[in-house]
Design a protein around this motif. Structure first.
Motif, PDB file in Angstrom:
ATOM      1  N   GLU A  53      -4.651  60.726  56.575  1.00 41.04           N
ATOM      2  CA  GLU A  53      -4.374  61.691  55.747  1.00 41.04           C
ATOM      3  C   GLU A  53      -3.061  62.325  56.074  1.00 41.04           C
ATOM      4  O   GLU A  53      -2.035  62.866  55.263  1.00 41.04           O
ATOM      5  CB  GLU A  53      -5.597  62.714  55.570  1.00 41.04           C
ATOM      6  CG  GLU A  53      -6.739  62.104  54.799  1.00 41.04           C
ATOM      7  CD  GLU A  53      -7.784  63.294  54.521  1.00 41.04           C
ATOM      8  OE1 GLU A  53      -7.612  64.357  54.964  1.00 41.04           O
ATOM      9  OE2 GLU A  53      -8.776  62.848  54.197  1.00 41.04           O
ATOM     10  N   THR A  54      -2.938  62.763  57.478  1.00 36.91           N
ATOM     11  CA  THR A  54      -1.773  63.153  58.122  1.00 36.91           C
ATOM     12  C   THR A  54      -1.116  62.039  59.034  1.00 36.91           C
ATOM     13  O   THR A  54      -1.672  61.331  59.567  1.00 36.91           O
ATOM     14  CB  THR A  54      -1.806  64.450  58.597  1.00 36.91           C
ATOM     15  OG1 THR A  54      -2.808  64.621  59.515  1.00 36.91           O
ATOM     16  CG2 THR A  54      -2.471  65.440  57.604  1.00 36.91           C
ATOM     17  N   ASP A  56       0.547  63.430  62.209  1.00 34.27           N
ATOM     18  CA  ASP A  56       0.265  63.935  63.436  1.00 34.27           C
ATOM     19  C   ASP A  56      -1.149  64.740  63.687  1.00 34.27           C
ATOM     20  O   ASP A  56      -1.208  65.581  64.824  1.00 34.27           O
ATOM     21  CB  ASP A  56       1.405  64.951  63.909  1.00 34.27           C
ATOM     22  CG  ASP A  56       1.614  66.074  62.854  1.00 34.27           C
ATOM     23  OD1 ASP A  56       1.122  66.067  61.740  1.00 34.27           O
ATOM     24  OD2 ASP A  56       2.070  67.108  63.196  1.00 34.27           O
ATOM     25  N   GLU A  58      -2.243  67.068  62.016  1.00 34.63           N
ATOM     26  CA  GLU A  58      -2.350  68.397  61.427  1.00 34.63           C
ATOM     27  C   GLU A  58      -1.655  68.407  60.131  1.00 34.63           C
ATOM     28  O   GLU A  58      -1.311  67.303  59.511  1.00 34.63           O
ATOM     29  CB  GLU A  58      -1.122  69.361  62.315  1.00 34.63           C
ATOM     30  CG  GLU A  58      -1.902  69.328  63.799  1.00 34.63           C
ATOM     31  CD  GLU A  58      -0.969  70.268  64.729  1.00 34.63           C
ATOM     32  OE1 GLU A  58       0.072  71.005  64.010  1.00 34.63           O
ATOM     33  OE2 GLU A  58      -1.203  70.240  65.991  1.00 34.63           O
ATOM     34  N   THR A  59      -1.497  69.599  59.427  1.00 31.09           N
ATOM     35  CA  THR A  59      -0.890  69.708  58.038  1.00 31.09           C
ATOM     36  C   THR A  59       0.422  68.934  58.052  1.00 31.09           C
ATOM     37  O   THR A  59       1.634  69.598  58.703  1.00 31.09           O
ATOM     38  CB  THR A  59      -0.951  70.932  57.471  1.00 31.09           C
ATOM     39  OG1 THR A  59      -2.412  71.550  57.631  1.00 31.09           O
ATOM     40  CG2 THR A  59      -0.437  70.957  55.949  1.00 31.09           C
ATOM     41  N   THR A  60       0.742  68.150  57.238  1.00 28.93           N
ATOM     42  CA  THR A  60       1.969  67.267  57.003  1.00 28.93           C
ATOM     43  C   THR A  60       2.464  67.869  55.884  1.00 28.93           C
ATOM     44  O   THR A  60       2.109  67.824  54.636  1.00 28.93           O
ATOM     45  CB  THR A  60       1.555  65.977  57.100  1.00 28.93           C
ATOM     46  OG1 THR A  60       1.063  65.578  58.092  1.00 28.93           O
ATOM     47  CG2 THR A  60       3.169  65.302  57.083  1.00 28.93           C
ATOM     48  N   ASP A  61       3.800  68.415  55.968  1.00 32.10           N
ATOM     49  CA  ASP A  61       4.591  68.834  54.840  1.00 32.10           C
ATOM     50  C   ASP A  61       5.067  67.695  54.036  1.00 32.10           C
ATOM     51  O   ASP A  61       5.447  66.330  54.443  1.00 32.10           O
ATOM     52  CB  ASP A  61       5.999  69.538  55.454  1.00 32.10           C
ATOM     53  CG  ASP A  61       6.877  70.205  54.156  1.00 32.10           C
ATOM     54  OD1 ASP A  61       6.435  70.100  53.075  1.00 32.10           O
ATOM     55  OD2 ASP A  61       7.777  70.873  54.700  1.00 32.10           O
ATOM     56  N   THR A  62       5.018  67.811  52.697  1.00 32.77           N
ATOM     57  CA  THR A  62       5.548  66.713  51.749  1.00 32.77           C
ATOM     58  C   THR A  62       6.914  66.584  51.878  1.00 32.77           C
ATOM     59  O   THR A  62       7.411  65.475  51.316  1.00 32.77           O
ATOM     60  CB  THR A  62       5.050  67.074  50.231  1.00 32.77           C
ATOM     61  OG1 THR A  62       5.712  68.118  50.001  1.00 32.77           O
ATOM     62  CG2 THR A  62       3.412  66.966  50.339  1.00 32.77           C
ATOM     63  N   LEU A 291       4.596  62.510  54.099  1.00 32.50           N
ATOM     64  CA  LEU A 291       3.252  61.952  53.989  1.00 32.50           C
ATOM     65  C   LEU A 291       3.264  60.607  54.632  1.00 32.50           C
ATOM     66  O   LEU A 291       4.303  59.767  54.804  1.00 32.50           O
ATOM     67  CB  LEU A 291       2.901  61.820  52.707  1.00 32.50           C
ATOM     68  CG  LEU A 291       2.721  63.235  51.719  1.00 32.50           C
ATOM     69  CD1 LEU A 291       2.515  62.860  50.411  1.00 32.50           C
ATOM     70  CD2 LEU A 291       1.675  64.105  52.329  1.00 32.50           C
ATOM     71  N   ASN A 395       3.665  60.072  66.195  1.00 32.25           N
ATOM     72  CA  ASN A 395       2.789  60.868  67.029  1.00 32.25           C
ATOM     73  C   ASN A 395       3.371  61.096  68.350  1.00 32.25           C
ATOM     74  O   ASN A 395       3.471  62.480  68.684  1.00 32.25           O
ATOM     75  CB  ASN A 395       1.459  60.291  66.845  1.00 32.25           C
ATOM     76  CG  ASN A 395       0.581  60.338  65.598  1.00 32.25           C
ATOM     77  OD1 ASN A 395       0.648  61.544  65.026  1.00 32.25           O
ATOM     78  ND2 ASN A 395       0.169  59.319  65.291  1.00 32.25           N
TER      79      ASN A 395
END
Length: 475
Positions: A53-54, A56, A58-62, A291, A395
């Motif tokens: 889903e990501t 790295d 963590e939350t991945t910016d679009t 993404l 990563n």
């Protein structure tokens, strides 16, 4: 009487068919068969990669790093000029450009199989008869002009599969050039920052060398004045000699790095012009990773691997359609006459249809199909491996950026502490509180801290360069 002549079949005895009568029907039949033919085989479908889903964890910016051109990332104008020179003159880039030309020509050759081929043949000969004892001769001239046509009908999609394979091979050369471009941009930027770091380290060592010489001068005066022992003076000489040995090694590294950059620029070894010093180089603290799906579309090496997979799938289609018969339409249209003036009055047309059925080669063609399928399976695994390696590279680069920043901050604190320690040691030495050994220790600590901070700054810049490349930036 002696008769010298070449044997030729009597074309007049052959049945002549008027082209106007059969040509329209043949062309209509060919067009119907060609455009109504099916394409046997499985069309390419991208394998299911089960992307995370990501990128790295963590939350991945679009947002995409592709929105940042390399000219905006590397703002040093001297570095920009070096990168432009490398992209223009690098020999690997020229090889890649020539490879694209080769694959483009091969693609055109494959596409030409969709259309009929034509060849022309002009022939003239004379039959001469000699009579014994006489100078009388008789001649029988013959002239003919022929136009041959050949058209293989793509009934099962064999030609279309072959053309699709050549297009995929051509696209591989395109993506290979783009991947090489990213590598060269990163290589020039990294080499330039490393060169600036070596310059800064050499400046630090030279500055320290001047401090060592001043220390030796003061130690000698104090020793000759009876204020210190000979041990302190000799220790100052040791530190001076140790510092002097660092300079030739750094100068050697600088020249080798300039040689490496010259190679990337497609030139012989020569001094490289510098712009901003290392401390003035500015790169963003982080880059938008985007993404996972965007990474697949952005990285040229992944697209190159997918083009190889498409080519392998098309080769399976070629091998499969080779199991079926091929139909080739051939025809000969021409003129023949015994008199040159009557050449245009004797047209003839011979249509023919060739059916090529691989009867005795069935086992061989089936084996070739198995080979193509096995190669396609290998390309699937190779493509999946390329994607996994790309995500690992991203990563690792993201982690390197974060940790490089932390190391640089720690090294900056260490450098400040070492500088204060040296100032305090010198003050205490002047006041007679400590001996000269403590001053030398403080000087060594400051030198190591300065070199460590310089390396940390360089590593932080390099981590951004490699992350930018890993994310497919610059294309």
């Amino acid at each position: 009487m002696e008769k010298v002549a070449r044997y030729r079949p009597n074309m007049d005895k052959l049945k002549k068919i008027r082209p106007k009568k059969f040509l329209p029907f043949i062309l209509i039949l060919a067009l119907v068969l060609a455009f109504s033919s099916c394409k046997l085989g499985k069309e390419y479908v991208r394998p299911d990669l089960n992307l995370p889903e990501t990128i790295d964890g963590e939350t991945t910016d679009t947002a995409s790093v592709s929105d940042i051109p390399w000219q905006s990332l590397y703002q040093d104008t001297v570095l920009q000029n070096l990168i432009n020179r490398a992209l223009e003159n690098n020999k690997d880039m020229k090889i890649a450009a020539a490879k694209i030309k080769e694959m483009m020509a091969a693609k055109r050759i494959s596409f030409s199989r969709f259309f009929p081929s034509a060849n022309a043949n002009l022939h003239a000969e004379t039959e001469v008869t000699n009579y014994d004892g006489s100078s009388n001769r008789s001649s029988d001239p013959e002239f003919d002009a022929k136009l041959g046509l050949n058209w293989e009908l793509d009934l099962w999609g064999n030609i279309r599969w072959a053309n699709e394979a050549d297009i995929a091979a051509y696209m591989q050369s395109i993506e290979a050039q783009r991947a090489l471009k990213l590598t060269i941009i990163a290589g020039v930027a990294a080499g330039y920052y490393e060169l600036c770091a070596l310059d800064e380290e050499l400046a630090i060592v030279r500055q320290t060398l001047e401090a060592r010489r001043e220390g030796v001068r003061l130690a000698k005066l104090r020793y000759e004045g009876g204020l210190t022992s000979e041990t302190a003076y000799n220790q100052a000489l040791v530190e001076l000699a140790r510092t002097e040995t660092l300079i030739p090694d750094l100068e050697q590294q600088i020249q080798i790095k300039e040689s490496d950059l010259s190679l990337l620029l497609g030139d012989y070894s020569h001094p490289i012009r510098r712009g901003r010093i290392l401390a003035e180089q500015r790169l963003p603290d982080a880059l938008p990773a985007g993404l996972p799906s965007s990474l697949i579309e952005r990285r040229p090496d992944i697209r190159q691997a997918e083009m190889a997979l498409k080519e392998a799938n098309a080769q399976v289609g070629v091998a499969y359609t080779n199991l079926f018969p091929k139909i080739s339409l051939t025809g000969t249209f021409g003129f023949e006459s015994n008199e040159l003036g009557n050449l245009l009055k004797s047209p003839y047309w011979y249509p023919a249809v060739d059916l090529l059925q691989p009867i005795f080669a069935m086992g061989r063609n089936k084996a070739r199909l198995k080979v193509a399928r096995a190669q396609y399976e290998q390309e699937i695994y190779s493509y999946e491996k390329t994607v996994i390696e790309a995500f690992k590279e991203v990563n690792d680069a993201i982690v390197s950026v974060r940790k490089a920043k932390e190391v640089r901050q720690s090294q900056a604190k260490l450098e400040i502490a070492a500088r204060k320690y040296l100032e305090l040691a010198q003050l205490q030495y002047i006041n007679g509180v400590t001996n000269y050994m403590d001053v030398l220790d403080a000087q060594r600590e400051l030198l190591n801290a300065q070199i460590g901070l310089n390396s940390a700054v360089c590593n932080e810049l390099l981590s951004i360069v490699y992350l930018y490349r890993a994310l497919g930036g610059g294309y």
